[in-house]
Design a protein around this motif. Structure first.
Motif, PDB file in Angstrom:
ATOM      1  N   ALA A   1     -60.297 -12.822   0.144  1.00  0.00           N
ATOM      2  CA  ALA A   1     -59.843 -13.478   1.380  1.00  0.00           C
ATOM      3  C   ALA A   1     -60.741 -14.650   1.737  1.00  0.00           C
ATOM      4  CB  ALA A   1     -59.833 -12.463   2.514  1.00  0.00           C
ATOM      5  N   LYS A   2     -60.159 -15.577   2.503  1.00  0.00           N
ATOM      6  CA  LYS A   2     -60.964 -16.714   2.958  1.00  0.00           C
ATOM      7  C   LYS A   2     -61.943 -16.249   4.027  1.00  0.00           C
ATOM      8  CE  LYS A   2     -57.688 -20.418   2.265  1.00  0.00           C
ATOM      9  NZ  LYS A   2     -56.505 -21.009   2.839  1.00  0.00           N
ATOM     10  N   PRO A   3     -63.134 -16.841   4.062  1.00  0.00           N
ATOM     11  CA  PRO A   3     -64.069 -16.521   5.155  1.00  0.00           C
ATOM     12  C   PRO A   3     -63.484 -16.995   6.493  1.00  0.00           C
ATOM     13  CG  PRO A   3     -65.146 -17.760   3.399  1.00  0.00           C
ATOM     14  CD  PRO A   3     -63.681 -17.815   3.130  1.00  0.00           C
ATOM     15  N   TRP A   4     -64.124 -16.594   7.583  1.00  0.00           N
ATOM     16  CA  TRP A   4     -63.594 -16.891   8.915  1.00  0.00           C
ATOM     17  C   TRP A   4     -63.430 -18.385   9.162  1.00  0.00           C
ATOM     18  CZ3 TRP A   4     -66.557 -19.881  12.157  1.00  0.00           C
ATOM     19  CH2 TRP A   4     -67.888 -20.033  11.786  1.00  0.00           C
ATOM     20  N   ASP A   5     -64.254 -19.220   8.486  1.00  0.00           N
ATOM     21  CA  ASP A   5     -64.184 -20.662   8.757  1.00  0.00           C
ATOM     22  C   ASP A   5     -63.091 -21.349   7.933  1.00  0.00           C
ATOM     23  OD1 ASP A   5     -65.266 -20.490   6.256  1.00  0.00           O
ATOM     24  OD2 ASP A   5     -67.192 -21.432   6.755  1.00  0.00           O
ATOM     25  N   GLY A   6     -62.354 -20.564   7.151  1.00  0.00           N
ATOM     26  CA  GLY A   6     -61.239 -21.146   6.398  1.00  0.00           C
ATOM     27  C   GLY A   6     -61.644 -21.815   5.100  1.00  0.00           C
ATOM     28  N   GLU A   7     -62.926 -21.816   4.795  1.00  0.00           N
ATOM     29  CA  GLU A   7     -63.409 -22.393   3.525  1.00  0.00           C
ATOM     30  C   GLU A   7     -62.936 -21.513   2.366  1.00  0.00           C
ATOM     31  OE1 GLU A   7     -65.469 -25.197   2.870  1.00  0.00           O
ATOM     32  OE2 GLU A   7     -64.747 -25.645   4.892  1.00  0.00           O
ATOM     33  N   PRO A   8     -62.905 -22.043   1.124  1.00  0.00           N
ATOM     34  CA  PRO A   8     -62.524 -21.190  -0.004  1.00  0.00           C
ATOM     35  C   PRO A   8     -63.478 -20.019  -0.155  1.00  0.00           C
ATOM     36  CG  PRO A   8     -62.638 -23.503  -0.661  1.00  0.00           C
ATOM     37  CD  PRO A   8     -63.199 -23.425   0.736  1.00  0.00           C
ATOM     38  N   ASN A   9     -62.956 -18.943  -0.738  1.00  0.00           N
ATOM     39  CA  ASN A   9     -63.789 -17.749  -0.932  1.00  0.00           C
ATOM     40  C   ASN A   9     -64.959 -18.079  -1.865  1.00  0.00           C
ATOM     41  OD1 ASN A   9     -64.629 -15.219  -2.405  1.00  0.00           O
ATOM     42  ND2 ASN A   9     -63.251 -14.346  -0.899  1.00  0.00           N
ATOM     43  N   PRO A  10     -66.202 -17.872  -1.435  1.00  0.00           N
ATOM     44  CA  PRO A  10     -67.352 -18.291  -2.246  1.00  0.00           C
ATOM     45  C   PRO A  10     -67.526 -17.480  -3.532  1.00  0.00           C
ATOM     46  CG  PRO A  10     -68.085 -17.101  -0.292  1.00  0.00           C
ATOM     47  CD  PRO A  10     -66.615 -17.285  -0.150  1.00  0.00           C
ATOM     48  N   THR A  11     -66.910 -16.291  -3.599  1.00  0.00           N
ATOM     49  CA  THR A  11     -67.079 -15.465  -4.804  1.00  0.00           C
ATOM     50  C   THR A  11     -65.957 -15.685  -5.807  1.00  0.00           C
ATOM     51  OG1 THR A  11     -65.802 -13.527  -4.091  1.00  0.00           O
ATOM     52  CG2 THR A  11     -68.067 -13.663  -3.317  1.00  0.00           C
ATOM     53  N   ASN A  12     -64.935 -16.431  -5.417  1.00  0.00           N
ATOM     54  CA  ASN A  12     -63.788 -16.718  -6.297  1.00  0.00           C
ATOM     55  C   ASN A  12     -63.154 -15.434  -6.829  1.00  0.00           C
ATOM     56  OD1 ASN A  12     -62.031 -18.409  -7.653  1.00  0.00           O
ATOM     57  ND2 ASN A  12     -63.325 -18.512  -9.489  1.00  0.00           N
ATOM     58  N   ALA A  13     -63.095 -14.420  -5.969  1.00  0.00           N
ATOM     59  CA  ALA A  13     -62.572 -13.112  -6.410  1.00  0.00           C
ATOM     60  C   ALA A  13     -61.102 -13.206  -6.787  1.00  0.00           C
ATOM     61  CB  ALA A  13     -62.764 -12.092  -5.293  1.00  0.00           C
ATOM     62  N   LYS A  14     -60.730 -12.413  -7.792  1.00  0.00           N
ATOM     63  CA  LYS A  14     -59.336 -12.416  -8.259  1.00  0.00           C
ATOM     64  C   LYS A  14     -58.968 -11.060  -8.844  1.00  0.00           C
ATOM     65  CE  LYS A  14     -60.483 -15.795 -10.719  1.00  0.00           C
ATOM     66  NZ  LYS A  14     -60.898 -16.884 -11.604  1.00  0.00           N
ATOM     67  N   GLY A  15     -57.694 -10.913  -9.152  1.00  0.00           N
ATOM     68  CA  GLY A  15     -57.226  -9.663  -9.735  1.00  0.00           C
ATOM     69  C   GLY A  15     -57.555  -9.571 -11.224  1.00  0.00           C
TER      70      GLY A  15
END
Ligand code: SF4
Ligand code: SF4
Ligand code: SF4
Length: 362
Positions: free
Chosen positions: A170-184
């Protein structure tokens, strides 16, 4: 009807899983006795809360003890769901536990890999840290997953995190891209040149009945038909709102509630059933006790893009076709049907008012 490979899937789709498992438990046990070779199970965790493991432990009937001890596979004398390796509830620890992975990798019969949790960029998810010959060794989940996936005969991703990224993506609260680039898992494996199909069983957490039925199907050699997101169609092939929600008659009559506990359709509370393909209303949870809409709303956790595309959870589903691109006809048909019958005026007015407001703003 007796349980056979041919009618297995038909029966599963026709009834709730808890009803299916309870009614056909004896037949399932008998069918599993006839499985020729024992299989080996390895359950690994990436970025997860382990809620899917806990959910699996809440299996109803048969319960966890039965699948871990009583229900045996073929003439192996071994139970149907005894993992060679399972980080969270492994009875062993340290090197003995870690050896389980090697045992599983070298097994001669079918190797089933169950993955719980999303895959993040290097450094965000270390799954092993220890000293070998005086040297610190760390294993990143990505490497463990790749090693295991390469030798696995069947790969099953359980829960929203492992299937589509879920909360870790999920995106962090500030709407920036997810810093961990998590995926399925499937996306990660494709990116890394492993073109094996992953059976995706989403929801947050995974429904234990879904998993036990998929495992049974794999053992019985039943082909599981998957949808475009690799989800078993027998569970995720139907739109909940359109086909199975017991509150649908309220929707069609325009009877909407605004808070939990009232009797009516939850659409105005933000229910995402109209854009969610799942059989939760039929299957239910906790051995068929209840499901989200009975106590509150569906927040759409069976779908890719969750939670971001389904937030805010308590906002009405807006402009279905454009925003979500799924099940556009679902609500359209519902509204059209309601209009033609002269009922459901509420919902039509509401959406009409919204559209009007938007036109004014433009
Ligand atoms: S899908 Fe939900 S319950 Fe399962 S690991 Fe992810 S956050 Fe936890
Ligand atoms: S909006 Fe939700 S509660 Fe209402 S009929 Fe559809 S799925 Fe059921
Ligand atoms: S009803 Fe909706 S929110 Fe609840 S588990 Fe099913 S898909 Fe997820």
């Amino acid at each position: 009807m007796k349980l056979s490979r041919r009618n297995f899937l038909k029966l599963v789709s026709a009834m709730g899983a808890s009803a299916f498992l309870t009614t056909y438990k004896a037949d399932l046990v008998k069918a599993l006795e006839e499985v020729k070779d024992y299989y080996h199970l390895c359950w690994i965790n990436g970025a997860s809360c382990t809620g899917c493991t806990i959910s699996f432990a809440q299996l109803g009937d048969p319960d966890l003890v039965s699948v871990l001890t009583d229900i045996l596979v073929g003439n192996s004398g071994l139970p149907m769901a005894l993992p060679d390796y399972m980080e969270t509830i492994h009875p062993a620890a340290g090197t003995v536990a870690e050896d389980g992975i090697e045992r599983w990798k070298n097994a001669k019969t079918t190797k089933i890999l169950v993955v719980e949790g999303a895959v993040q960029d290097p450094g965000f998810c270390t799954v092993h840290r220890g000293y070998e010959n005086g040297r610190l060794v760390e294993v990143d989940f990505r490497d463990r997953l790749l090693e295991c996936a390469k030798v696995a005969d069947v790969i099953i991703a359980v829960g929203q995190c492992a299937t589509f990224g879920g909360i870790p993506a999920a995106k962090p609260w500030d709407g920036e891209p997810n810093p961990t680039n998590a995926k399925g898992v499937q996306e990660f494996l494709y990116e890394n040149g492993i073109n094996k199909t992953v059976i995706n069983i989403p929801c947050c957490p995974v429904n234990p009945d879904h998993l036990i039925i998929v495992l049974s199907a794999v053992l019985l050699g039943v082909d599981i038909e998957l949808d475009e997101h690799n989800r078993p169609k027998m569970f995720f092939g139907r739109n909940m709102h359109k086909e199975i929600c017991p509150y649908r008659p309220y929707y069609d009559r325009g009877i909407f509630v605004t808070k939990p506990g009232e009797e009516g359709c939850r659409f105005k509370m933000g229910c995402k059933g109209p854009i969610c393909n799942t059989d939760c209303a039929l299957r239910k949870w906790n051995n068929g006790t209840s499901y989200c809409v009975e106590t509150n709303i569906c927040i759409g956790c069976a779908e890719p893009g969750w939670p971001d595309k389904f937030s805010p959870f308590y906002a009405e589903v807006p402009e279905l076709p454009k925003v979500f691109g799924v099940g556009a006809e679902t609500i359209g048909e519902g509204l059209l049907g309601a209009t033609l019958l002269g009922i459901g005026i509420h919902a039509v007015r509401h959406l009409g008012a919204k559209k009007h407001k938007k036109e004014e703003e433009e």
